[in-house]
Enzyme design. Structure first.
Site, PDB file in Angstrom:
ATOM      1  N   GLY A 124      41.217 -22.875 -30.187  1.00 11.77           N
ATOM      2  CA  GLY A 124      40.439 -23.832 -29.392  1.00 11.77           C
ATOM      3  C   GLY A 124      41.059 -24.252 -28.075  1.00 11.77           C
ATOM      4  CG  ASN A 161      39.506 -20.755 -23.157  1.00 10.87           C
ATOM      5  OD1 ASN A 161      39.658 -20.784 -21.946  1.00 10.87           O
ATOM      6  ND2 ASN A 161      39.956 -19.752 -23.902  1.00 10.87           N
ATOM      7  CG  MET A 190      36.942 -15.076 -33.056  1.00 17.41           C
ATOM      8  SD  MET A 190      37.015 -14.082 -31.562  1.00 17.41           S
ATOM      9  CE  MET A 190      37.607 -12.547 -32.240  1.00 17.41           C
ATOM     10  CB  ILE A 241      27.787 -10.543 -33.455  1.00 17.88           C
ATOM     11  CG1 ILE A 241      28.975  -9.740 -32.935  1.00 17.88           C
ATOM     12  CG2 ILE A 241      26.493 -10.107 -32.764  1.00 17.88           C
ATOM     13  CD1 ILE A 241      28.917  -8.262 -33.216  1.00 17.88           C
ATOM     14  CG  LEU A 242      26.133 -16.378 -31.737  1.00 19.27           C
ATOM     15  CD1 LEU A 242      26.444 -17.129 -30.460  1.00 19.27           C
ATOM     16  CD2 LEU A 242      25.733 -17.343 -32.857  1.00 19.27           C
ATOM     17  CG  ASN A 258      31.731 -15.171 -24.632  1.00 21.58           C
ATOM     18  OD1 ASN A 258      32.414 -15.963 -25.294  1.00 21.58           O
ATOM     19  ND2 ASN A 258      31.963 -13.865 -24.632  1.00 21.58           N
ATOM     20  CG  HIS A 261      35.155 -10.436 -23.030  1.00 20.56           C
ATOM     21  ND1 HIS A 261      35.101 -10.226 -24.392  1.00 20.56           N
ATOM     22  CD2 HIS A 261      35.667  -9.308 -22.493  1.00 20.56           C
ATOM     23  CE1 HIS A 261      35.557  -9.016 -24.659  1.00 20.56           C
ATOM     24  NE2 HIS A 261      35.908  -8.431 -23.524  1.00 20.56           N
TER      25      HIS A 261
HETATM   26  C1  GRF Z   1      40.112 -16.313 -25.521  1.00 22.74           C
HETATM   27  O1  GRF Z   1      40.965 -15.277 -25.109  1.00 22.74           O
HETATM   28  C2  GRF Z   1      38.684 -16.009 -25.150  1.00 22.74           C
HETATM   29  O2  GRF Z   1      38.568 -15.294 -23.965  1.00 22.74           O
HETATM   30  C3  GRF Z   1      38.232 -15.153 -26.301  1.00 22.74           C
HETATM   31  O3  GRF Z   1      38.839 -15.711 -27.432  1.00 22.74           O
HETATM   32  C4  GRF Z   1      40.037 -16.397 -27.040  1.00 22.74           C
HETATM   33  C5  GRF Z   1      39.901 -17.803 -27.520  1.00 22.74           C
HETATM   34  O4  GRF Z   1      41.067 -18.549 -27.352  1.00 22.74           O
HETATM   35  N1  GRF Z   1      36.783 -15.092 -26.361  1.00 22.74           N
HETATM   36  P1  GRF Z   1      41.061 -20.107 -27.640  1.00 22.74           P
HETATM   37  O5  GRF Z   1      40.534 -20.284 -29.069  1.00 22.74           O
HETATM   38  O6  GRF Z   1      40.170 -20.763 -26.644  1.00 22.74           O
HETATM   39  O7  GRF Z   1      42.487 -20.537 -27.533  1.00 22.74           O
END
Ligand code: GRF
Length: 223
Positions: A12, A14, A89, A91-92, A106, A108
């Protein structure tokens, strides 16, 4: 004020950066709910930040559609205007992505369209890519395919391994995602069903442009 739902599955980081940016930059936004599809470290961070959380586990539903529908209901009840996927993680399905067309975003860890899917950092090294980075994009029913909102890019260094590269890309992500939110809040960016509209293409990210080693280029999508 923009109401956000954030979907997570893991640490989490981000999500935390988005929450901190709202506070620090006084963005006109609020995280209405953090939803996870499993018990994970990110939930505790959200609780600490005073954000409502909900765990909606796949195993409690007989089909993926039913699981998606439960998540959709939780988002709708939270009155969220936008849904930010932040390390979600799973797929929707197409029904879900259609229901939130133009509102589902999203991040990525690659320069899409390069390296869709998992394990992006090792694959970039194996492919001897010179540049790597992160992409914020609108989500469509096709995996990692939606219109690109913004990318941040860095050079792969000779001694990079997947972990070192991942750590540097994550630093980029931590600037990129909050910046996109800020632009959305301030009207520099508007989104519609599968359409990205930038209104100020000469914007710079101050905290990124100060560190030239961290980011080399901010890539604006071509229209
Ligand atoms: C990030 O690298 C994001 O780009 C990818 O999953 C990771 C999530 O990291 N989709 P966090 O859970 O936000 O630390």
């Amino acid at each position: 004020m923009l109401q956000l739902a954030i979907l997570i599955s893991g640490r989490g980081s981000n999500m935390v950066k988005l929450a901190k940016a709202i506070e620090t930059d006084q963005l006109d936004a609020r995280i209405a709910i953090v939803i996870s599809n499993q018990h994970c470290a990110g939930l505790a961070h959200a609780v600490k930040l005073g954000i409502e959380t909900k765990v909606i586990e796949r195993r409690n539903f007989s089909t993926r559609q039913a699981h998606d529908a439960a998540i959709q209901d939780a988002i709708t009840s939270s009155s969220a205007d936008y849904v930010f996927l932040a390390g979600y993680m799973a797929i929707l399905g197409a029904e879900f992505t259609k229901a939130f067309a133009g509102k589902l975003i999203n991040i990525h860890p690659s320069l899409l369209p390069e390296f869709k899917g998992l394990d992006t950092h090792q694959r970039a090294i194996d492919a001897q890519a010179r540049q790597h980075g992160a992409t914020v994009h609108l989500v469509t029913a096709e995996l990692d395919e939606g219109p690109i909102i913004l990318q941040a890019e860095l050079s792969i260094l000779p001694d990079d391994d997947a972990d070192r590269l991942a750590a540097r890309v994550l630093q980029l992500e931590h600037h990129l995602y909050p910046f996109v939110l800020k632009c959305l809040c301030e009207g520099h960016l508007t989104l519609a069903a599968y359409q990205v509209n930038w209104h100020s293409p000469d914007l710079v990210i101050p905290s990124l442009s100060a560190d030239r080693r961290l980011i080399k280029t901010l890539k604006w999508p071509q229209h």
